[in-house]
Design a protein around this motif. Structure first.
Motif, PDB file in Angstrom:
ATOM      1  N   ARG A   1      87.907   6.539 -12.748  1.00 18.95           N
ATOM      2  CA  ARG A   1      86.776   6.774 -13.649  1.00 18.95           C
ATOM      3  C   ARG A   1      87.238   7.263 -15.011  1.00 18.95           C
ATOM      4  O   ARG A   1      88.382   7.713 -15.167  1.00 18.95           O
TER       5      ARG A   1
ATOM      6  N   TYR B   1      86.379  10.167 -17.681  1.00 14.98           N
ATOM      7  CA  TYR B   1      85.665  11.427 -17.920  1.00 14.98           C
ATOM      8  C   TYR B   1      85.525  11.619 -19.418  1.00 14.98           C
ATOM      9  O   TYR B   1      86.434  11.297 -20.179  1.00 14.98           O
TER      10      TYR B   1
ATOM     11  N   THR C   1      81.747   9.571 -16.668  1.00 18.60           N
ATOM     12  CA  THR C   1      81.305  10.805 -16.030  1.00 18.60           C
ATOM     13  C   THR C   1      81.279  11.885 -17.096  1.00 18.60           C
ATOM     14  O   THR C   1      82.273  12.113 -17.789  1.00 18.60           O
TER      15      THR C   1
ATOM     16  N   GLU D   1      77.386   9.416 -13.400  1.00 18.13           N
ATOM     17  CA  GLU D   1      77.621   8.142 -14.063  1.00 18.13           C
ATOM     18  C   GLU D   1      76.569   7.901 -15.136  1.00 18.13           C
ATOM     19  O   GLU D   1      75.422   7.597 -14.824  1.00 18.13           O
TER      20      GLU D   1
END
Ligand code: LLP
Length: 440
Positions: free
Chosen positions: A315, A317, A354, A369
């Protein structure tokens, strides 16, 4: 987007006709922004939902725990609301805001002696008594001061409602109130009626929060009024007031579909009418205590985006300059929010990221998300929507983060209603050691 939110030609998020980029520049971030028109229209929705019932007596008390500041209390007063407070601090805020004491209802399951005395001395209109310990102390304080006090008893009907479901719990495992199904509420009614100082006006119940259906209210009203019919028979006591609390749901994300306000009110009123008619009870005054539904959607939190971390295959961030200290709800309740890049509000948003806070805690994630524009990154502004309830009011100083400022916006202008805390504010009550221990 909600309320008076629009996007300017420059692609900036506008709230109440004010450019959020200008707000960030003038007041800094993180910033709580409240759209005054949105709060006003929510209040009016509740008022007009009741006003259609000409033969009905009703009252709307704003539940100030959702967001209590001097300006907010003034706004509630401007629209003729009553006020629900749950602590000496909320009561003090209301009094300082010039809110008429007689329109204040004092709640709480463990009111201290000092709080009860403050309530009596300041002349609050009504105390909602939660338990026998409070009932006895209130009686004692009234005896000493020679005062009379109007009270409601908080009862627990054994119905719990949250978001999309309601549950008949059957048992009443909660710290709040006198349980209806085990005789506790009957004893409380009896005991209050014996008191020379307490004027029992009726009962209160609150079945939960962020409720998206009407069945929970329906069941609670039935249970409470069935009990009221027995009080009429056994105690010759008729309810003047039935307070059904708050809990009306709001939209945090596109998955939330709250009912229009009048649907809750229509259900409550029709059930009250039906059960009263069946039990030969007078129609009581119907009171509600909305908190979240008045201020929740009106609030937007504005942050500046900072550091980023890309974990390939996992992901991206991106961190904001606030987090769980100004909005504990995601960490505490897994609450979900939607966000938008406020200075690129017109750009297509397809990049999943995120949104993390800046607190030293892995769980400090505001949005698991969010979809932001590819172009959005460090230095840009992030608006998180529907943060008006239980954000500011549950803010902490974790990691010694100063609490953000609060601004109200309307008709193109912004008004600062809570100053941003400074580092000096953080240590204001700290005292240095009188003597250092010394090292031997
Ligand atoms: N009346 C009583 C007696 C209450 O206990 C509450 C909320 C309300 C009214 C207002 O409920 P509302 O309309 O705001 O749902 N911190 C949690 C919410 C706790 C609600 C506590 N009682 C959150 O952030 O979701």
């Amino acid at each position: 987007m909600l309320g008076t939110q629009t996007v300017s030609d420059e692609g900036h998020l506008m709230i109440g006709g004010v450019d959020t980029v200008d707000l960030a520049r003038e007041f800094g971030t993180p910033l709580y922004i409240y759209d005054r028109a949105s709060m006003r229209s929510k209040i009016k929705e509740f008022q007009s939902a009741f006003a259609r019932y000409k033969d009905l007596d009703w009252q709307i008390a704003y539940a100030s725990k959702a967001f209590s500041t001097i300006a907010m209390i003034q706004l509630a007063n401007e629209y003729g609301l009553s006020l629900d407070v749950v602590s000496g601090g909320e009561l003090y805020t209301a009094l300082k805001a010039g809110f008429p004491a007689e329109k204040i209802h004092f709640h709480g399951n463990n009111k201290s002696d000092a709080e009860l005395k403050l309530a009596l001395e300041s002349g609050v209109g009504l105390i909602i008594v939660d338990n026998f310990y409070e009932l006895e102390r209130l009686e004692a304080f009234c005896t000493i001061s020679g005062k009379q006090m109007a009270v409601l008893l908080r009862v627990t009907p054994g119905v719990e409602a949250h978001t999309h479901e309601f549950i008949m719990t059957g048992h009443d495992d909660t710290k709040f109130g006198f349980n209806l199904d085990n005789g506790m509420a009957d004893r409380a009614v009896h005991q209050t009626l014996q008191s020379p100082h307490l004027d029992l006006r009726g009962v209160h119940c609150h079945i939960g929060s962020q409720i998206f259906e009407t069945e929970g209210f329906n069941q609670a009203v039935r249970l409470v009024l069935n009990a009221a019919a027995t009080w009429k028979r056994d105690e010759n006591f008729e309810l003047q007031v039935l307070n059904v609390g708050g809990g009306f749901g709001i939209r945090y994300t596109r998955e939330d579909h709250p009912l229009p306000v009048h649907r809750y009110i229509d259900q409550i009123v029709s059930t009250v009418r039906e059960v009263c008619a069946a039990g030969s009870l007078h129609l009581p005054s119907i009171w509600i205590e909305p908190g979240r539904s008045i201020v929740g959607e009106a609030g937007t939190s504005l942050y500046t985006l900072g550091s980023t971390k890309n974990i390939p295959g996992i992901r991206d961030y991106i961190s904001v300059d606030g987090g769980m200290a100004d909005n504990i709800r995601p960490a505490l309740y897994q609450a979900k929010y939607e966000a938008l890049c406020a200075n690129r509000a017109g750009d297509p948003a397809g990049h999943p990221v995120t949104i993390a806070g800046k607190c030293c805690e892995t769980g400090d994630v505001l949005i698991q998300e969010a979809l932001l524009p590819e172009s959005c990154g460090s230095g840009d502004l992030l608006a998180v929507f529907s943060t008006g309830a239980y954000g500011y009011s549950m803010a902490s100083h974790y990691n010694r983060l100063p609490n953000p400022a609060v601004v109200f916006v309307e008709n193109g202008s912004a008004e600062l209603v809570v100053r941003r805390e400074t580092y000096e504010d953080l240590i204001r009550n700290d005292l240095p050691l009188k003597a250092l221990s010394g090292r031997s």
